[in-house]
Structures are given as C-alpha cells and as structure tokens.
Design a protein around this motif. Structure first.
Motif, mmCIF file in Angstrom:
data_model
loop_
_atom_site.group_PDB
_atom_site.id
_atom_site.type_symbol
_atom_site.label_atom_id
_atom_site.label_comp_id
_atom_site.label_asym_id
_atom_site.label_seq_id
_atom_site.Cartn_x
_atom_site.Cartn_y
_atom_site.Cartn_z
ATOM 1 N N HIS A 187 -22.253 -1.645 9.896
ATOM 2 C CA HIS A 187 -22.897 -0.833 10.926
ATOM 3 C C HIS A 187 -24.293 -0.376 10.478
ATOM 4 O O HIS A 187 -25.258 -0.482 11.235
ATOM 5 C CB HIS A 187 -22.013 0.371 11.257
ATOM 6 N N GLY A 234 -24.243 1.975 19.875
ATOM 7 C CA GLY A 234 -23.448 0.920 20.502
ATOM 8 C C GLY A 234 -23.885 -0.461 20.055
ATOM 9 O O GLY A 234 -23.052 -1.321 19.741
ATOM 10 N N ASN A 240 -22.788 -1.084 16.516
ATOM 11 C CA ASN A 240 -21.362 -1.433 16.461
ATOM 12 C C ASN A 240 -21.142 -2.891 16.842
ATOM 13 O O ASN A 240 -20.359 -3.599 16.201
ATOM 14 C CB ASN A 240 -20.549 -0.526 17.380
ATOM 15 N N ARG A 241 -21.820 -3.355 17.899
ATOM 16 C CA ARG A 241 -21.672 -4.756 18.316
ATOM 17 C C ARG A 241 -22.171 -5.706 17.224
ATOM 18 O O ARG A 241 -21.516 -6.707 16.913
ATOM 19 C CB ARG A 241 -22.412 -5.006 19.637
ATOM 20 N N LEU A 279 -19.709 -5.792 14.322
ATOM 21 C CA LEU A 279 -18.561 -6.658 14.618
ATOM 22 C C LEU A 279 -18.931 -8.126 14.432
ATOM 23 O O LEU A 279 -18.138 -8.905 13.891
ATOM 24 C CB LEU A 279 -18.040 -6.410 16.037
ATOM 25 N N ILE A 332 -11.419 0.219 12.150
ATOM 26 C CA ILE A 332 -12.399 0.186 13.228
ATOM 27 C C ILE A 332 -11.897 1.105 14.341
ATOM 28 O O ILE A 332 -10.730 1.030 14.731
ATOM 29 C CB ILE A 332 -12.612 -1.257 13.718
ATOM 30 N N TRP A 353 -11.946 2.858 20.192
ATOM 31 C CA TRP A 353 -12.823 2.670 21.355
ATOM 32 C C TRP A 353 -13.611 1.370 21.282
ATOM 33 O O TRP A 353 -14.234 0.966 22.255
ATOM 34 C CB TRP A 353 -13.760 3.864 21.576
ATOM 35 N N LEU A 354 -13.565 0.680 20.151
ATOM 36 C CA LEU A 354 -14.237 -0.610 20.007
ATOM 37 C C LEU A 354 -13.282 -1.791 20.226
ATOM 38 O O LEU A 354 -13.662 -2.937 20.003
ATOM 39 C CB LEU A 354 -14.893 -0.719 18.622
ATOM 40 N N GLU A 373 -14.595 -4.530 22.655
ATOM 41 C CA GLU A 373 -15.729 -5.239 22.048
ATOM 42 C C GLU A 373 -15.251 -6.124 20.896
ATOM 43 O O GLU A 373 -15.732 -7.247 20.718
ATOM 44 C CB GLU A 373 -16.780 -4.243 21.556
#
Length: 139
Positions: free
Chosen positions: A57, A83, A86-87, A90, A117, A120-121, A124
């Motif tokens: 991150h 956000g 986070n993407r 990942l 993790i 809420w992810l 995604e």
C-alpha cells in the motif's frame, strides 16, 4: 507470509524505493514519503500479518504519484488516494500470493485472512484475482 513481505520489499527496491523498517510503538502506522521516495514500516506493528499489504500500500502511494502529506488533504482527495493505493497494492500482492496456484484452487478468503486485508476490499480483491488469472491465461 514473510515470503510475501520479502517479495513486496524487493518489488519496491527494484523500483528505486527506499524502505526503512523501524521498531516503533505497536500502533504507529506505516508511511510513504514522496520527497524521499521511501516508505517506513513498523516492524513492531500489532498485527504482523498486515505488514506485506501495508508495504504494498505504501509503495503504491509512491508508484501512483501521490505527493505531500495526505493528513492535510481534503477528505474526498484523501479517500480517492487511499482507494487507488489499495487497488495498486492488490495488483502487487495478488500475483505474488497466487504465483503457484491453479485458478480452481484460488481461495479469496484465505488470501484476505493470510495477509489481513480489510473486509471492505473483498470485492476489489475478487476482481484483482480474477484479472490475474485472466492475464495469465488460467481462467
């Protein structure tokens, strides 16, 4: 998951990112410093399972071109930057975690649990895993 953390750190090193691993108070959060092109990780973090995703991150903030200190950003700007980090994180960890996994054996919940993790992810993460296997030709 030390292997994933090592891979993430090497990913950062390979992209010229400095990494400082310090023993801080258990709740002191990691940081990215765009001016120094470096991240700081807390090796004394209260949940060691989170370190690999935290590192990814923070590296993502630098790769995404985030500048300045987000503490002072507007809430929408900060939320958008977090956000996107986070993407990107990942996208960093999914190929590492699933490198030797057949698509039918890919387990979203084990992945999220192993790397702590946040729930809420989940959507995604599911999408990123799906794209990973599409990209590798293993649907």
């Amino acid at each position: 998951m030390d292997d994933i953390l090592t891979q993430v750190l090497n990913y950062g090193f390979d992209r010229g990112i400095g990494i400082y691993m310090l023993q801080l108070k258990p709740w002191t959060k990691p940081q990215a410093n765009s001016e120094a092109n470096a991240i700081v990780l807390n090796t004394n973090w209260h949940n060691k399972k989170e370190l690999a995703f935290q590192a990814a991150h923070e590296i993502a903030h630098l790769l995404d071109g985030d500048r300045g200190v987000l503490y002072y950003a507007t809430k929408p700007a900060k939320t958008a930057a977090e956000g996107e980090a986070n993407r990107t994180a990942l996208k960093i960890v999914v190929p590492m975690y699933f490198a030797d996994t057949d698509p039918e054996d890919a387990n979203l919940h084990a992945f999220m649990s192993d790397l702590a993790i946040p729930c809420w992810l989940e959507d995604e993460a599911r999408l990123t895993i799906h794209k990973h296997f599409e990209k590798t030709g293993s649907k």
